[in-house]
Design a protein around this motif. Structure first.
Motif, PDB file in Angstrom:
ATOM      1  N   ALA A  94      -6.191  46.914 -17.523  1.00  0.00           N
ATOM      2  CA  ALA A  94      -5.142  47.538 -16.718  1.00  0.00           C
ATOM      3  C   ALA A  94      -3.770  47.260 -17.302  1.00  0.00           C
ATOM      4  N   GLU A  95      -3.592  46.037 -17.850  1.00  0.00           N
ATOM      5  CA  GLU A  95      -2.294  45.669 -18.407  1.00  0.00           C
ATOM      6  C   GLU A  95      -2.113  46.187 -19.833  1.00  0.00           C
ATOM      7  N   GLN A  96      -3.187  46.729 -20.432  1.00  0.00           N
ATOM      8  CA  GLN A  96      -3.138  47.236 -21.801  1.00  0.00           C
ATOM      9  C   GLN A  96      -2.583  46.172 -22.751  1.00  0.00           C
ATOM     10  N   LEU A  97      -3.199  44.988 -22.648  1.00  0.00           N
ATOM     11  CA  LEU A  97      -2.781  43.880 -23.483  1.00  0.00           C
ATOM     12  C   LEU A  97      -3.082  44.189 -24.944  1.00  0.00           C
ATOM     13  N   ASN A  98      -2.054  44.148 -25.776  1.00  0.00           N
ATOM     14  CA  ASN A  98      -2.206  44.468 -27.192  1.00  0.00           C
ATOM     15  C   ASN A  98      -1.573  43.358 -28.016  1.00  0.00           C
ATOM     16  N   VAL A  99      -2.400  42.605 -28.715  1.00  0.00           N
ATOM     17  CA  VAL A  99      -1.925  41.496 -29.539  1.00  0.00           C
ATOM     18  C   VAL A  99      -2.160  41.839 -31.000  1.00  0.00           C
ATOM     19  N   SER A 100      -1.082  41.833 -31.778  1.00  0.00           N
ATOM     20  CA  SER A 100      -1.188  42.147 -33.203  1.00  0.00           C
ATOM     21  C   SER A 100      -1.077  40.870 -34.018  1.00  0.00           C
ATOM     22  N   MET A 101      -2.067  40.620 -34.870  1.00  0.00           N
ATOM     23  CA  MET A 101      -2.028  39.421 -35.707  1.00  0.00           C
ATOM     24  C   MET A 101      -0.963  39.549 -36.794  1.00  0.00           C
ATOM     25  N   ALA A 102      -0.774  40.748 -37.304  1.00  0.00           N
ATOM     26  CA  ALA A 102       0.232  40.965 -38.350  1.00  0.00           C
ATOM     27  C   ALA A 102       1.583  41.287 -37.716  1.00  0.00           C
ATOM     28  N   SER A 103       2.659  40.917 -38.398  1.00  0.00           N
ATOM     29  CA  SER A 103       3.988  41.288 -37.924  1.00  0.00           C
ATOM     30  C   SER A 103       4.137  42.809 -38.018  1.00  0.00           C
TER      31      SER A 103
ATOM     32  N   ALA B  62       6.544  46.427 -38.115  1.00  0.00           N
ATOM     33  CA  ALA B  62       7.805  46.943 -38.649  1.00  0.00           C
ATOM     34  C   ALA B  62       8.680  47.491 -37.532  1.00  0.00           C
ATOM     35  N   LEU B  63       9.931  47.046 -37.497  1.00  0.00           N
ATOM     36  CA  LEU B  63      10.910  47.598 -36.566  1.00  0.00           C
ATOM     37  C   LEU B  63      11.496  48.894 -37.132  1.00  0.00           C
ATOM     38  N   PHE B  64      11.786  48.870 -38.427  1.00  0.00           N
ATOM     39  CA  PHE B  64      12.255  50.069 -39.128  1.00  0.00           C
ATOM     40  C   PHE B  64      12.071  49.828 -40.619  1.00  0.00           C
ATOM     41  N   HIS B  65      12.340  50.825 -41.414  1.00  0.00           N
ATOM     42  CA  HIS B  65      12.158  50.738 -42.860  1.00  0.00           C
ATOM     43  C   HIS B  65      13.478  50.974 -43.585  1.00  0.00           C
ATOM     44  N   ILE B  66      13.705  50.179 -44.599  1.00  0.00           N
ATOM     45  CA  ILE B  66      14.836  50.381 -45.500  1.00  0.00           C
ATOM     46  C   ILE B  66      14.250  50.799 -46.839  1.00  0.00           C
ATOM     47  N   GLY B  67      14.161  52.096 -47.062  1.00  0.00           N
ATOM     48  CA  GLY B  67      13.433  52.601 -48.213  1.00  0.00           C
ATOM     49  C   GLY B  67      11.958  52.307 -48.037  1.00  0.00           C
ATOM     50  N   SER B  68      11.375  51.602 -48.984  1.00  0.00           N
ATOM     51  CA  SER B  68       9.967  51.218 -48.880  1.00  0.00           C
ATOM     52  C   SER B  68       9.787  49.839 -48.263  1.00  0.00           C
ATOM     53  N   PHE B  69      10.918  49.162 -47.964  1.00  0.00           N
ATOM     54  CA  PHE B  69      10.841  47.819 -47.395  1.00  0.00           C
ATOM     55  C   PHE B  69      10.726  47.909 -45.877  1.00  0.00           C
ATOM     56  N   ALA B  70       9.701  47.253 -45.345  1.00  0.00           N
ATOM     57  CA  ALA B  70       9.489  47.236 -43.901  1.00  0.00           C
ATOM     58  C   ALA B  70      10.218  46.029 -43.296  1.00  0.00           C
ATOM     59  N   PHE B  71      11.193  46.310 -42.451  1.00  0.00           N
ATOM     60  CA  PHE B  71      11.930  45.243 -41.763  1.00  0.00           C
ATOM     61  C   PHE B  71      11.150  44.908 -40.499  1.00  0.00           C
ATOM     62  N   THR B  72      10.374  43.828 -40.557  1.00  0.00           N
ATOM     63  CA  THR B  72       9.469  43.484 -39.461  1.00  0.00           C
ATOM     64  C   THR B  72      10.154  42.599 -38.427  1.00  0.00           C
ATOM     65  N   ASN B  73       9.479  42.449 -37.279  1.00  0.00           N
ATOM     66  CA  ASN B  73      10.011  41.574 -36.237  1.00  0.00           C
ATOM     67  C   ASN B  73      10.015  40.110 -36.682  1.00  0.00           C
ATOM     68  N   ALA B  74       9.073  39.732 -37.568  1.00  0.00           N
ATOM     69  CA  ALA B  74       9.070  38.366 -38.096  1.00  0.00           C
ATOM     70  C   ALA B  74      10.271  38.137 -39.009  1.00  0.00           C
ATOM     71  N   VAL B  75      10.624  39.149 -39.815  1.00  0.00           N
ATOM     72  CA  VAL B  75      11.802  39.039 -40.681  1.00  0.00           C
ATOM     73  C   VAL B  75      13.067  38.908 -39.834  1.00  0.00           C
TER      74      VAL B  75
ATOM     75  N   ILE C 150      10.880  42.510 -24.917  1.00  0.00           N
ATOM     76  CA  ILE C 150      11.995  43.194 -25.575  1.00  0.00           C
ATOM     77  C   ILE C 150      11.424  43.972 -26.749  1.00  0.00           C
ATOM     78  N   THR C 151      11.487  45.272 -26.684  1.00  0.00           N
ATOM     79  CA  THR C 151      10.855  46.104 -27.709  1.00  0.00           C
ATOM     80  C   THR C 151      11.863  47.072 -28.339  1.00  0.00           C
ATOM     81  N   TYR C 152      11.522  47.520 -29.532  1.00  0.00           N
ATOM     82  CA  TYR C 152      12.296  48.538 -30.235  1.00  0.00           C
ATOM     83  C   TYR C 152      11.301  49.499 -30.868  1.00  0.00           C
ATOM     84  N   ASN C 153      11.365  50.736 -30.466  1.00  0.00           N
ATOM     85  CA  ASN C 153      10.378  51.734 -30.908  1.00  0.00           C
ATOM     86  C   ASN C 153       8.951  51.305 -30.579  1.00  0.00           C
ATOM     87  N   GLY C 154       8.819  50.647 -29.424  1.00  0.00           N
ATOM     88  CA  GLY C 154       7.497  50.214 -28.990  1.00  0.00           C
ATOM     89  C   GLY C 154       6.985  48.957 -29.658  1.00  0.00           C
TER      90      GLY C 154
END
Length: 271
Positions: free
Chosen positions: A7-16, A18-31, A114-118
């Motif tokens: 019901a809560e749609q719990l979604n846990v991602s092991m990998a960081s 991407a919040l957005f991309h700068i060219g081919s570089f993925a700017f992740t939430n961990a970064v 707190i989310t950005y683009n989901g």
């Protein structure tokens, strides 16, 4: 219980993620969280250093000084060569405080809300396997550099490669030592990653299961995770110093005190 998770749609991602991309570089939430951690650590020590130089003290300054001086004394007690201890201390202490702050950021209230683009904006850098592996590589590379500087290229290589015909036992110990270097680095990375990631998942699950009572239950689990973060940062710090100490010690063939097996046993006891 499973219905509650669905019901809560719990979604846990092991990998960081991407919040957005700068060219081919993925700017992740961990970064992003890593940058915040860097700013906090630098600001913390600039503040403490400026206050100490000005002769102004408070409880926070005293706490930081107490922790810093205590760990510096421990470096001196682990590494017999005091000059080497003073060279090793800056990196080890920096790793401690960076890991500590990075781990504690994952305990902030509002994690995964707190989310950005989901994508969750806050993701502890210590819960990113890329970071923990990189930190372990830097630590073990530094250990090798100090060993080479202390014993020379051939002296350090003698820890791993010995004539199996003249010294079969020593050759076997060298193989164990060579394997041990990789296992130590992997253990450093996976231990930190596993505890940090499990801590984030624990807080998310507790908040989901307790729902409206989360404000009552979460503080206890958050305090527990703060303690775990302190322990993990301290363990990483101590092991990095111990590994350096073991690498620069003289190895006497067939001596129980200097054998690779004895060194490995000492490191395992510290863990």
């Amino acid at each position: 219980m499973m219905n509650n998770f669905a019901a809560e749609q719990l979604n846990v991602s092991m990998a960081s993620e991407a919040l957005f991309h700068i060219g081919s570089f993925a700017f992740t939430n961990a970064v992003f969280t890593g940058l915040i951690t860097t700013v906090i650590v630098v600001a913390l020590f600039v503040y403490v250093a400026s206050m100490v130089k000005a002769g102004r003290y408070n409880r926070f300054i005293g706490l930081v000084q107490w922790g810093f001086e205590g760990m510096l004394g421990q470096v001196d007690s682990i590494i017999a060569d005091k000059q080497l201890a003073r060279k090793v201390a800056p990196l080890s202490l920096t790793i401690f405080f960076f890991v500590l702050v990075g781990y504690w950021l994952s305990v902030l209230p509002g994690l995964d809300t707190i989310t950005y683009n989901g994508v969750p904006v806050i993701r502890s850098v210590t819960a990113d396997l890329n970071f923990t592996l990189g930190l372990a590589v830097i630590t073990m590379f530094t250990v090798q550099m100090y060993a080479i500087k202390h014993m020379g290229v051939f002296g350090n290589g003698g820890r791993y490669f010995r004539n199996p015909f003249k010294d079969p036992l020593g050759a076997f110990e060298g193989v164990l030592e060579f394997i041990g270097e990789f296992s130590r680095g992997i253990a450093l990375a996976l231990r930190l990653f596993g505890n940090a990631f499990a801590g984030e998942v624990l807080l998310i699950i507790v908040s989901v299961l307790t729902s409206y009572f989360a404000t009552v239950t979460l503080p206890f689990f958050m305090a527990f995770e703060l303690f775990i973060g302190l322990i993990q940062a301290y363990v990483f710090f101590v092991l990095s110093v111990i590994f350096t100490s073991l690498a620069v010690e003289a190895h006497t063939p067939h001596s129980p005190e200097h054998s690779s097996v004895a060194h490995t046993a000492k490191a395992e006891q510290a863990e």
